[in-house]
Design an enzyme around this catalytic site. Sequence first.
Site, PDB file in Angstrom:
ATOM      1  N   ASP A 222       0.845  -1.198   0.000  1.00 47.40           N
ATOM      2  CA  ASP A 222       0.000   0.000   0.000  1.00 47.40           C
ATOM      3  C   ASP A 222       0.882   1.249   0.000  1.00 47.40           C
ATOM      4  OD1 ASP A 222      -2.330  -1.485   0.151  1.00 47.40           O
ATOM      5  OD2 ASP A 222      -2.660  -1.143   2.286  1.00 47.40           O
TER       6      ASP A 222
ATOM      7  N   ARG B  34      -1.669  -0.270  -8.634  1.00 40.31           N
ATOM      8  CA  ARG B  34      -3.039   0.049  -8.202  1.00 40.31           C
ATOM      9  C   ARG B  34      -3.128   1.573  -8.190  1.00 40.31           C
ATOM     10  NH1 ARG B  34      -3.912  -0.885  -2.178  1.00 40.31           N
ATOM     11  NH2 ARG B  34      -4.448  -3.071  -2.597  1.00 40.31           N
TER      12      ARG B  34
HETATM   13  P1  FDA Z   1     -14.144   9.831  -4.201  1.00 40.48           P
HETATM   14  O1  FDA Z   1     -13.558  10.107  -2.877  1.00 40.48           O
HETATM   15  O2  FDA Z   1     -14.114  10.873  -5.241  1.00 40.48           O
HETATM   16  O3  FDA Z   1     -15.597   9.308  -4.004  1.00 40.48           O
HETATM   17  C1  FDA Z   1     -16.451   8.965  -5.096  1.00 40.48           C
HETATM   18  C2  FDA Z   1     -17.708   8.287  -4.574  1.00 40.48           C
HETATM   19  O4  FDA Z   1     -17.348   7.044  -3.970  1.00 40.48           O
HETATM   20  C3  FDA Z   1     -18.420   9.025  -3.456  1.00 40.48           C
HETATM   21  O5  FDA Z   1     -19.289   9.998  -3.966  1.00 40.48           O
HETATM   22  C4  FDA Z   1     -19.134   7.895  -2.764  1.00 40.48           C
HETATM   23  O6  FDA Z   1     -20.267   7.507  -3.512  1.00 40.48           O
HETATM   24  C5  FDA Z   1     -18.130   6.792  -2.813  1.00 40.48           C
HETATM   25  N1  FDA Z   1     -17.240   6.745  -1.630  1.00 40.48           N
HETATM   26  C6  FDA Z   1     -15.923   7.097  -1.604  1.00 40.48           C
HETATM   27  N2  FDA Z   1     -15.401   6.900  -0.369  1.00 40.48           N
HETATM   28  C7  FDA Z   1     -16.399   6.443   0.392  1.00 40.48           C
HETATM   29  C8  FDA Z   1     -16.501   6.060   1.753  1.00 40.48           C
HETATM   30  N3  FDA Z   1     -15.462   6.116   2.580  1.00 40.48           N
HETATM   31  N4  FDA Z   1     -17.705   5.627   2.203  1.00 40.48           N
HETATM   32  C9  FDA Z   1     -18.777   5.567   1.382  1.00 40.48           C
HETATM   33  N5  FDA Z   1     -18.747   5.912   0.074  1.00 40.48           N
HETATM   34  C10 FDA Z   1     -17.576   6.346  -0.409  1.00 40.48           C
HETATM   35  N6  FDA Z   1      -5.284   5.292  -0.599  1.00 40.48           N
HETATM   36  C11 FDA Z   1      -3.969   5.505  -0.368  1.00 40.48           C
HETATM   37  O7  FDA Z   1      -3.551   6.638  -0.150  1.00 40.48           O
HETATM   38  N7  FDA Z   1      -3.089   4.433  -0.396  1.00 40.48           N
HETATM   39  C12 FDA Z   1      -3.495   3.159  -0.673  1.00 40.48           C
HETATM   40  O8  FDA Z   1      -2.686   2.240  -0.694  1.00 40.48           O
HETATM   41  C13 FDA Z   1      -4.876   2.945  -0.916  1.00 40.48           C
HETATM   42  N8  FDA Z   1      -5.376   1.708  -1.196  1.00 40.48           N
HETATM   43  C14 FDA Z   1      -6.684   1.558  -1.613  1.00 40.48           C
HETATM   44  C15 FDA Z   1      -7.141   0.329  -2.060  1.00 40.48           C
HETATM   45  C16 FDA Z   1      -8.415   0.212  -2.591  1.00 40.48           C
HETATM   46  C17 FDA Z   1      -8.886  -1.117  -3.097  1.00 40.48           C
HETATM   47  C18 FDA Z   1      -9.272   1.369  -2.662  1.00 40.48           C
HETATM   48  C19 FDA Z   1     -10.650   1.292  -3.270  1.00 40.48           C
HETATM   49  C20 FDA Z   1      -8.838   2.558  -2.170  1.00 40.48           C
HETATM   50  C21 FDA Z   1      -7.562   2.680  -1.622  1.00 40.48           C
HETATM   51  N9  FDA Z   1      -7.106   3.894  -1.132  1.00 40.48           N
HETATM   52  C22 FDA Z   1      -5.759   4.054  -0.879  1.00 40.48           C
HETATM   53  C23 FDA Z   1      -8.081   4.987  -0.805  1.00 40.48           C
HETATM   54  C24 FDA Z   1      -8.205   6.015  -1.918  1.00 40.48           C
HETATM   55  O9  FDA Z   1      -7.029   6.774  -2.005  1.00 40.48           O
HETATM   56  C25 FDA Z   1      -9.387   6.953  -1.677  1.00 40.48           C
HETATM   57  O10 FDA Z   1      -9.155   7.650  -0.481  1.00 40.48           O
HETATM   58  C26 FDA Z   1     -10.736   6.274  -1.579  1.00 40.48           C
HETATM   59  O11 FDA Z   1     -10.853   5.225  -2.493  1.00 40.48           O
HETATM   60  C27 FDA Z   1     -11.856   7.283  -1.883  1.00 40.48           C
HETATM   61  O12 FDA Z   1     -11.731   7.802  -3.169  1.00 40.48           O
HETATM   62  P2  FDA Z   1     -12.606   7.332  -4.440  1.00 40.48           P
HETATM   63  O13 FDA Z   1     -11.683   7.121  -5.574  1.00 40.48           O
HETATM   64  O14 FDA Z   1     -13.432   6.172  -4.064  1.00 40.48           O
HETATM   65  O15 FDA Z   1     -13.472   8.546  -4.893  1.00 40.48           O
END
Ligand code: FDA
Length: 312
Positions: free
Chosen positions: A136, A187
């Site tokens: 990660d 990723r």
């Molecule tokens: P964004 O934050 O723009 O959200 C888009 C939509 O997704 C929201 O409107 C909502 O519908 C939904 N959503 C997002 N977060 C939500 C929550 N917590 N609860 C409910 N709904 C939510 N980061 C990092 O810095 N290092 C890492 O190694 C990882 N590893 C990792 C693995 C995997 C499999 C995932 C999916 C994510 C990570 N992350 C991570 C976290 C990533 O950086 C990020 O903070 C979250 O995925 C939220 O961003 P989104 O891309 O989902 O979109």
Amino acid sequence: MLDRAAKTFFQLLARSGTLKKLASRYGMRRSESFARRFIAGEAVQEAIDAARVLEARRLRLTLDLLGESVTNLEEAEAATRQYLAVVDAVVQSGIERNLSLKLTQLGIDVDKASAVDNLRKILERAEPAGFFVRVDMESSAYTDVTLEIFETLWSHGHRQIGVVLQSALRRSEADLTRMNALGARVRLVKGAYKEPKTIAYQDKGDVDAAYERMMKTLLTSGHSPAIATHDPAMIDTARRWVHERHVARDAFEFQMLYGIRRDLQTMLVSEGYRVRVYVPFGREWFPYFMRRLGERPANVSFVIRGIVGEQR
Ligand code: FDA
């Protein structure tokens, strides 16, 4: 603006020792407790049970033993032993062999060489058993050292490892070129840490635009990339892009976090896409949980309802 304030607030809470103690005492006490929506449980067996339910829904998984920022080598060694035990338990269970881990959990803040040794120990047990191990990405203080360790392991022939890049960091597009040239499995995430404006985009629009550029590069010239997001608009863009470019559906995967957008996970699987769910478990769940709340303040009302329910 509100997004940034929430992220900062929850990152401060994540560092509170008192809250962490309280949460650990009350959060996981009952199976319907508020943290269980996002964390599979404290014991490896609970994570394996959760993984089985996901596999029955045709989802893939990666297990993450929660823990980060250890402050001494004993804790780092204990975390390493726990990971080795997780490898054994996963092998015995027959679920998919895929792990995610953090370098601060293995002691990178204490001694770099020991952290690398710890990671090597895990890889030496996990890789021959067919595991894939994702390192990660943590805050920007660790970007250089994480990529450097990754490249060193790669040069020593480790191939069942992958790395994470965060579109929020301005440097990441250059890092992507470097990782693609290596042949590494990336990723792509937006980034969960609050970073200074000198090195990171502050507007969500800029983070999303960088994500889209990097995602398109990965989908056309990456190596089994993982598009890790819950953002429906971004996922639609990915689907259109792969359709137009005739990218095979098994050439990449979507990834989402346990308990978040389960509807979207199921829909993508039914359309024939690969979807991997990140399954966190373990006693050290509080900082992870706080990061999830900071990403989406609406989750706070869910938690408050859980706490009120708990007291009734
Ligand atoms: P964004 O934050 O723009 O959200 C888009 C939509 O997704 C929201 O409107 C909502 O519908 C939904 N959503 C997002 N977060 C939500 C929550 N917590 N609860 C409910 N709904 C939510 N980061 C990092 O810095 N290092 C890492 O190694 C990882 N590893 C990792 C693995 C995997 C499999 C995932 C999916 C994510 C990570 N992350 C991570 C976290 C990533 O950086 C990020 O903070 C979250 O995925 C939220 O961003 P989104 O891309 O989902 O979109």
